[in-house]
Design a protein around this motif. Structure first.
Motif, PDB file in Angstrom:
ATOM      1  N   TYR A 167      16.968  -4.241   4.394  1.00  0.00           N
ATOM      2  CA  TYR A 167      15.655  -4.895   4.411  1.00  0.00           C
ATOM      3  C   TYR A 167      14.530  -3.903   4.139  1.00  0.00           C
ATOM      4  CZ  TYR A 167      17.592  -9.332   6.014  1.00  0.00           C
ATOM      5  OH  TYR A 167      18.278 -10.515   6.091  1.00  0.00           O
ATOM      6  N   LYS A 168      14.710  -2.688   4.646  1.00  0.00           N
ATOM      7  CA  LYS A 168      13.703  -1.665   4.362  1.00  0.00           C
ATOM      8  C   LYS A 168      13.654  -1.374   2.851  1.00  0.00           C
ATOM      9  CE  LYS A 168      13.524   0.849   8.747  1.00  0.00           C
ATOM     10  NZ  LYS A 168      13.786   2.164   9.422  1.00  0.00           N
ATOM     11  N   THR A 169      14.866  -1.293   2.257  1.00  0.00           N
ATOM     12  CA  THR A 169      14.921  -1.036   0.810  1.00  0.00           C
ATOM     13  C   THR A 169      14.252  -2.166   0.037  1.00  0.00           C
ATOM     14  OG1 THR A 169      16.968   0.196   1.094  1.00  0.00           O
ATOM     15  CG2 THR A 169      16.458  -0.594  -1.130  1.00  0.00           C
ATOM     16  N   ARG A 170      14.521  -3.392   0.476  1.00  0.00           N
ATOM     17  CA  ARG A 170      13.934  -4.545  -0.211  1.00  0.00           C
ATOM     18  C   ARG A 170      12.432  -4.600  -0.030  1.00  0.00           C
ATOM     19  NH1 ARG A 170      17.357  -9.898   1.040  1.00  0.00           N
ATOM     20  NH2 ARG A 170      15.789 -10.683  -0.424  1.00  0.00           N
ATOM     21  N   LEU A 171      11.903  -4.029   1.051  1.00  0.00           N
ATOM     22  CA  LEU A 171      10.461  -4.032   1.288  1.00  0.00           C
ATOM     23  C   LEU A 171       9.767  -2.794   0.720  1.00  0.00           C
ATOM     24  CD1 LEU A 171      10.341  -5.336   4.979  1.00  0.00           C
ATOM     25  CD2 LEU A 171       9.685  -6.572   2.908  1.00  0.00           C
ATOM     26  N   THR A 172      10.537  -1.841   0.222  1.00  0.00           N
ATOM     27  CA  THR A 172       9.954  -0.602  -0.321  1.00  0.00           C
ATOM     28  C   THR A 172       9.762  -0.744  -1.828  1.00  0.00           C
ATOM     29  OG1 THR A 172      11.050   0.695   1.394  1.00  0.00           O
ATOM     30  CG2 THR A 172      10.231   1.900  -0.531  1.00  0.00           C
ATOM     31  N   CYS A 173       8.644  -0.215  -2.302  1.00  0.00           N
ATOM     32  CA  CYS A 173       8.337  -0.277  -3.745  1.00  0.00           C
ATOM     33  C   CYS A 173       9.408   0.476  -4.531  1.00  0.00           C
ATOM     34  CB  CYS A 173       6.960   0.323  -4.019  1.00  0.00           C
ATOM     35  SG  CYS A 173       6.567   0.454  -5.775  1.00  0.00           S
ATOM     36  N   PRO A 174      10.039  -0.137  -5.555  1.00  0.00           N
ATOM     37  CA  PRO A 174      11.085   0.543  -6.317  1.00  0.00           C
ATOM     38  C   PRO A 174      10.545   1.596  -7.282  1.00  0.00           C
ATOM     39  CG  PRO A 174      10.667  -1.622  -7.243  1.00  0.00           C
ATOM     40  CD  PRO A 174       9.845  -1.538  -5.994  1.00  0.00           C
ATOM     41  N   ALA A 183       1.996  -5.977  -3.544  1.00  0.00           N
ATOM     42  CA  ALA A 183       1.347  -6.555  -4.731  1.00  0.00           C
ATOM     43  C   ALA A 183       2.395  -7.295  -5.556  1.00  0.00           C
ATOM     44  CB  ALA A 183       0.685  -5.472  -5.586  1.00  0.00           C
ATOM     45  N   VAL A 184       2.004  -8.438  -6.133  1.00  0.00           N
ATOM     46  CA  VAL A 184       2.923  -9.239  -6.929  1.00  0.00           C
ATOM     47  C   VAL A 184       2.346  -9.417  -8.338  1.00  0.00           C
ATOM     48  CG1 VAL A 184       1.869 -11.405  -6.162  1.00  0.00           C
ATOM     49  CG2 VAL A 184       4.203 -11.412  -7.064  1.00  0.00           C
ATOM     50  N   LEU A 185       3.241  -9.353  -9.343  1.00  0.00           N
ATOM     51  CA  LEU A 185       2.852  -9.653 -10.723  1.00  0.00           C
ATOM     52  C   LEU A 185       3.099 -11.138 -10.965  1.00  0.00           C
ATOM     53  CD1 LEU A 185       4.433  -6.617 -12.621  1.00  0.00           C
ATOM     54  CD2 LEU A 185       2.037  -6.945 -12.004  1.00  0.00           C
ATOM     55  N   THR A 186       2.026 -11.891 -11.195  1.00  0.00           N
ATOM     56  CA  THR A 186       2.160 -13.345 -11.328  1.00  0.00           C
ATOM     57  C   THR A 186       2.828 -13.758 -12.631  1.00  0.00           C
ATOM     58  OG1 THR A 186      -0.080 -13.456 -12.236  1.00  0.00           O
ATOM     59  CG2 THR A 186       0.155 -13.794  -9.882  1.00  0.00           C
ATOM     60  N   LYS A 187       2.993 -12.830 -13.572  1.00  0.00           N
ATOM     61  CA  LYS A 187       3.676 -13.154 -14.823  1.00  0.00           C
ATOM     62  C   LYS A 187       5.192 -13.302 -14.621  1.00  0.00           C
ATOM     63  CE  LYS A 187       0.468 -13.220 -18.046  1.00  0.00           C
ATOM     64  NZ  LYS A 187       0.280 -14.312 -19.003  1.00  0.00           N
ATOM     65  N   CYS A 188       5.772 -12.434 -13.757  1.00  0.00           N
ATOM     66  CA  CYS A 188       7.220 -12.468 -13.548  1.00  0.00           C
ATOM     67  C   CYS A 188       7.599 -12.545 -12.067  1.00  0.00           C
ATOM     68  CB  CYS A 188       7.857 -11.220 -14.171  1.00  0.00           C
ATOM     69  SG  CYS A 188       7.186  -9.674 -13.504  1.00  0.00           S
ATOM     70  N   HIS A 221      -1.879  -9.233  -7.817  1.00  0.00           N
ATOM     71  CA  HIS A 221      -2.665  -9.516  -6.608  1.00  0.00           C
ATOM     72  C   HIS A 221      -1.964  -8.924  -5.399  1.00  0.00           C
ATOM     73  CE1 HIS A 221      -5.009 -12.437  -8.967  1.00  0.00           C
ATOM     74  NE2 HIS A 221      -3.849 -12.819  -9.470  1.00  0.00           N
ATOM     75  N   ARG A 222      -2.753  -8.627  -4.390  1.00  0.00           N
ATOM     76  CA  ARG A 222      -2.194  -8.112  -3.129  1.00  0.00           C
ATOM     77  C   ARG A 222      -1.503  -9.256  -2.373  1.00  0.00           C
ATOM     78  NH1 ARG A 222      -3.378  -3.158  -1.155  1.00  0.00           N
ATOM     79  NH2 ARG A 222      -5.089  -1.977  -2.131  1.00  0.00           N
ATOM     80  N   ILE A 223      -0.456  -8.896  -1.686  1.00  0.00           N
ATOM     81  CA  ILE A 223       0.197  -9.835  -0.747  1.00  0.00           C
ATOM     82  C   ILE A 223       0.256  -9.164   0.615  1.00  0.00           C
ATOM     83  CG2 ILE A 223       1.542 -11.038  -2.518  1.00  0.00           C
ATOM     84  CD1 ILE A 223       3.922  -9.300  -1.774  1.00  0.00           C
TER      85      ILE A 223
END
Length: 226
Positions: A167-174, A183-188, A221-223
């Motif tokens: 879960y930590k890996t999934r929450l960490t920026c790759p 932050a999320v890219l609304t295109k993908c 956008h920020r999440i």
């Protein structure tokens, strides 16, 4: 003697009258010649005036012909002008009609483009959700397989730590592998940390690090994860 004197007087009188008659005749002749000269002069003047009149008549006829030609040319030009005016009005009406059709087509095209974008985003979102669901199903299957083993009860702490790390890996920026995804890219709909996305945008590397989907200033956008 008396008769001779009377005869001489008569002859003298006749001579006097003859002289007067000759003088009168001479005067009349001179007057006649003068009148003839005047008549000749007047005739010459009349002939000259007649010639001038004939020339003026010829000029008048030429002017009438020129005026007639000009009137015909003016009538033709007026007809051509009226025709051009009608064509101009028709062209204006046609232009306005084409403008309205173009505006209608542009509005329709914009609606279609918006619908295509909306459908594309919806498909991308569905694909993303499907992919996430597949990943979750795979993980649940692996967990289920592990729980079937007898020694899993003894290794529950290890499994819990693995899940926490996952879960930590999934929450960490790759991208940076240090900051939390926010932050999320609304295109993908891929998620990264805001700093990495902002850095890529500022350095004109405006593509998703995972799928290379292009994004703009209004596409990230920020999440906030509570």
């Amino acid at each position: 003697m008396q008769q001779l004197r009377e005869k001489d007087d008569a002859n003298f009188k006749l001579m006097s009258e003859r002289i007067k008659s000759n003088q009168i005749h001479k005067l009349l002749k001179e007057e006649k010649e003068e009148l003839a000269d005047q008549a000749l002069t007047l005739k010459t003047q009349v002939d000259a005036q007649l010639q001038v009149v004939r020339k003026l008549e010829e000029k008048e006829q030429l002017l009438h012909s020129t005026i007639s030609t000009a009137e015909k040319d003016l009538a033709l030009r007026s007809q051509a002008l009226d025709m051009n005016k009608r064509k101009a009005v028709e062209a204006t009406l046609f232009s306005e009609e084409m403008k309205l059709q173009i505006e209608a087509l542009q509005s329709r095209l914009q609606s279609v483009q918006e619908e295509i974008i909306e459908n594309s985003m919806s498909r991308e979102k569905e694909a993303f959700n499907y992919k996430r669901a597949q990943e979750d199903i795979s993980k649940l299957r692996r967990k289920l397989e592990k729980t079937k083993k007898p020694d899993m009860i003894l290794n529950s702490d290890k499994i819990l730590n693995e899940e926490i790390n996952d879960y930590k890996t999934r929450l960490t920026c790759p991208c940076c592998n240090s900051r939390t995804k926010d932050a999320v890219l609304t295109k993908c709909f891929h998620v990264f940390c805001f700093e990495c996305v902002k850095t890529r945008y500022d350095t004109r590397q405006r593509k998703c690090p995972k799928c290379n989907a292009a994004f703009g200033a209004n596409d990230f956008h920020r999440i906030y994860l509570g």
